[in-house]
Design an enzyme around this catalytic site. Structure first.
Site, PDB file in Angstrom:
ATOM      1  N   LYS A   6      62.133-123.885 -41.878  1.00  0.00           N
ATOM      2  CA  LYS A   6      62.685-124.960 -42.712  1.00  0.00           C
ATOM      3  C   LYS A   6      64.005-124.548 -43.349  1.00  0.00           C
ATOM      4  CE  LYS A   6      61.156-128.489 -45.944  1.00  0.00           C
ATOM      5  NZ  LYS A   6      62.330-128.651 -46.783  1.00  0.00           N
ATOM      6  N   ASP A  26      65.744-128.455 -41.974  1.00  0.00           N
ATOM      7  CA  ASP A  26      66.313-129.423 -42.919  1.00  0.00           C
ATOM      8  C   ASP A  26      67.701-129.881 -42.504  1.00  0.00           C
ATOM      9  OD1 ASP A  26      63.983-128.971 -44.350  1.00  0.00           O
ATOM     10  OD2 ASP A  26      65.002-128.970 -46.281  1.00  0.00           O
ATOM     11  N   GLU A  64      57.457-129.088 -51.271  1.00  0.00           N
ATOM     12  CA  GLU A  64      56.958-129.149 -49.894  1.00  0.00           C
ATOM     13  C   GLU A  64      55.437-129.130 -49.825  1.00  0.00           C
ATOM     14  OE1 GLU A  64      61.186-127.704 -49.292  1.00  0.00           O
ATOM     15  OE2 GLU A  64      59.686-127.755 -50.875  1.00  0.00           O
ATOM     16  N   GLN A  95      67.374-133.823 -57.651  1.00  0.00           N
ATOM     17  CA  GLN A  95      67.946-134.387 -56.424  1.00  0.00           C
ATOM     18  C   GLN A  95      68.214-135.882 -56.544  1.00  0.00           C
ATOM     19  OE1 GLN A  95      65.629-133.359 -52.962  1.00  0.00           O
ATOM     20  NE2 GLN A  95      65.894-131.160 -53.278  1.00  0.00           N
ATOM     21  N   SER A  98      62.826-134.428 -60.473  1.00  0.00           N
ATOM     22  CA  SER A  98      63.717-133.759 -59.526  1.00  0.00           C
ATOM     23  C   SER A  98      65.168-134.056 -59.860  1.00  0.00           C
ATOM     24  CB  SER A  98      63.414-134.216 -58.095  1.00  0.00           C
ATOM     25  OG  SER A  98      64.360-133.680 -57.192  1.00  0.00           O
ATOM     26  N   ASN A 114      60.212-133.197 -43.651  1.00  0.00           N
ATOM     27  CA  ASN A 114      59.836-132.905 -45.029  1.00  0.00           C
ATOM     28  C   ASN A 114      61.048-132.393 -45.793  1.00  0.00           C
ATOM     29  OD1 ASN A 114      58.130-132.756 -47.230  1.00  0.00           O
ATOM     30  ND2 ASN A 114      57.183-130.822 -46.631  1.00  0.00           N
ATOM     31  N   ASP A 142      62.767-122.970 -57.490  1.00  0.00           N
ATOM     32  CA  ASP A 142      62.527-122.388 -56.164  1.00  0.00           C
ATOM     33  C   ASP A 142      62.469-120.869 -56.246  1.00  0.00           C
ATOM     34  OD1 ASP A 142      62.404-124.870 -55.038  1.00  0.00           O
ATOM     35  OD2 ASP A 142      64.403-124.816 -54.149  1.00  0.00           O
ATOM     36  N   HIS A 165      57.712-123.162 -46.404  1.00  0.00           N
ATOM     37  CA  HIS A 165      58.532-121.994 -46.087  1.00  0.00           C
ATOM     38  C   HIS A 165      58.537-120.961 -47.210  1.00  0.00           C
ATOM     39  CE1 HIS A 165      62.202-123.911 -48.246  1.00  0.00           C
ATOM     40  NE2 HIS A 165      61.164-124.713 -48.420  1.00  0.00           N
ATOM     41  N   ARG A 166      58.605-121.427 -48.455  1.00  0.00           N
ATOM     42  CA  ARG A 166      58.714-120.479 -49.570  1.00  0.00           C
ATOM     43  C   ARG A 166      57.393-119.753 -49.834  1.00  0.00           C
ATOM     44  NH1 ARG A 166      63.754-120.822 -50.719  1.00  0.00           N
ATOM     45  NH2 ARG A 166      64.815-122.839 -50.798  1.00  0.00           N
TER      46      ARG A 166
END
Length: 493
Positions: A478, A90, A407, A221, A219, A140, A377, A452-453
């Site tokens: 990531k 990222d 993701e 973000q 989101s 991503n 998350d 990744h998570r």
């Protein structure tokens, strides 16, 4: 694939075994002094049962703080040294994009000391003189796509922002609609049934500013992106109002705090009478400019801390995570409070958290029912804790609709992989309820969905006393490339 054992911990045998993809075709000729060939992709990682995690782990820098700091440093007046920068896919996408718009970046110490130096542009960028559009490929990386989609609207030039196939399924129209209200001709791409998604295109000639309303349900973000861009607007004060409800508000608080470190203040007014459903209005006054703080140290990643906190709760610990604690600016440290409700012992210091639990039956893990809207998350990590609960009660993870636009489609992915382990899970639109599992199935192959998570969360199944196989473990690059190495180093021999 060839199976072998690999030592990932500093000493002793590792509880991890790996399979790598076989190399295809003859090796290409390599000139003298050339770098060695890239390792073949790691197909899967088998984790043996982990009886106990114990020790200290130093967290890598926060992904969210790293990419925000890189962007603000690039827009600032002056030169900024960013220390403890996360080394990940990222941040690599953000650095590539900033270099492409002309930012002067010194990366000599990036891979050795996690430090870079950025010469700020003292405002937005002008790429109008280049031939053809400025194309930014952001993989991503939502923490790169959303802020940059807003920022380029305040610049000059023709921009196209794109990413992976999954990024083209991640909605962004709420953000582009708000940017349109502020005077930008920005457009996203309709991708049914996902709605307006990348690629994002804009022939930018600066952002007018003014007022906009924005949905906060998908989101946070989007709001962070607008806030970071607001000081670049041409005309006066910018007002941004959430028209419904804001999820993950701690991430916005983090953005506002970081903007303050770079010299820009934001006024907040809360419009909701229900504290569980925030609906803020933000005002960014005119005449402000980002100014370098000189050096910015990136706090350790609180989302990454959740895996080691959970591992300690599952196996007894104690485990100390260094890099975030009681003075953290990240909302995900609240995960430690949830683990405490489940029965673990949590000790807080300004820059660390230590977790332990008695394993003699006097401190059983308990099911909980939690609104996780502020920490979606870290909330994923509750999924594995839930199946190890010892009081027979289910664990409910609520208010996490935005798992579905991350993701991967995380709600379906988590429920599917828990089902493979034998768990009973009720899936709702924005929640899941997980029943404890007295007997977890061993050697289950966990699909990670290039997320990744998913890999990091389900690696903790080994802490429940059974072996587990994680497919595509390298997707942790990531945000946390060394995750399985750090996990192995904590295994008590």
């Amino acid at each position: 694939a060839v199976a072998c054992l690999v030592a990932l911990a500093a000493k002793g045998d590792s509880p991890l075994s790996v399979s790598r993809a076989a190399a295809v075709g003859p090796p290409a000729a390599m000139p003298e002094e050339a770098a060695p060939a890239k390792k073949p992709k790691l197909e899967q990682l088998r984790l043996e049962p982990i009886a106990r995690l114990e020790g200290t782990v130093v967290l890598p820098g926060s992904k969210s703080l790293s990419n925000r700091a890189l962007l603000l440093a690039a827009l600032s007046q002056g030169t900024t040294t960013v220390e403890n920068l996360l080394e990940s896919d990222d941040t690599a996408r953000m650095l590539e994009a900033l270099a492409k718009v002309g930012v002067d970046i010194d990366e000599k110490a990036r891979h050795t000391e996690n430090r870079i130096v950025i010469v700020g542009n003292a405002g937005p960028f002008d790429v109008s003189g280049q031939e053809g559009p400025c194309e930014l490929f952001l993989g991503n990386a939502g923490t790169a796509m959303r802020p940059l989609a807003a920022m380029v609207c305040a610049c000059k030039g023709d921009f196209v922002l794109d990413g992976t196939a999954r990024m083209r399924e991640r909605p962004i129209q709420d953000l582009t609609d708000a940017l349109s209200q502020l005077g930008s001709p920005v457009e996203c791409t309709q991708n049914p049934p996902h709605g307006g998604c990348p690629p994002v295109r804009v022939k930018a000639d600066g952002l007018q500013g003014g007022s906009c309303s924005l949905s906060g349900k998908i989101s946070s973000q989007y709001l962070s992106a607008l806030l970071m861009t607001a000081p670049l607007a041409k005309s006066g004060t910018t007002v941004i109002e959430i028209k419904d409800e804001l999820v993950s508000k701690p991430y916005v608080d983090m953005t506002v705090g970081l903007m303050r470190k770079f010299g820009v203040t934001v006024q907040e007014e809360e419009l909701s009478t229900d504290s569980s459903k925030p609906r803020p209005r933000y005002t960014v006054a005119s005449g402000q400019m980002y100014v370098s703080p000189g050096t910015y140290y990136v706090e350790g990643d609180a989302s990454g801390a959740s895996y080691f906190i959970a591992g300690a709760a599952l196996t007894g610990g104690p485990v100390t995570v260094m890099g975030c604690g009681s003075e953290s600016v990240q909302g995900d440290v609240k995960f430690a409070h949830m683990v405490e409700k489940m029965g673990a012992t949590v000790e807080w210091k300004p820059n660390s958290i230590t977790v332990s639990r008695k394993m003699d039956g006097s401190q059983p893990l308990k099911g909980i029912d939690e609104d996780c809207g502020e920490i979606p998350d870290a909330a994923m990590t509750l999924a594995v804790l839930a199946i190890a609960v010892q009081d027979g009660k289910p664990t409910a993870i609520r208010n996490v609709y935005n798992w579905r636009v991350k993701e991967t489609e995380r709600m379906k992915a988590i429920c599917a992989e828990l089902g493979k382990l034998g768990a009973s899970v009720e899936e709702g639109r924005d929640f899941c309820i997980i029943q404890p599992l007295p007997k977890i199935l061993p050697d289950v192959e966990i699909d990670t969905y290039d997320d990744h998570r998913m890999a990091m969360v389900f690696g903790l199944v080994a802490c429940c006393g059974v072996p587990v196989v994680i497919k595509d473990p390298e997707c942790t690059a990531k945000t946390f490339p060394t995750y399985f190495k750090e996990l192995a180093a904590l295994v008590k021999k």
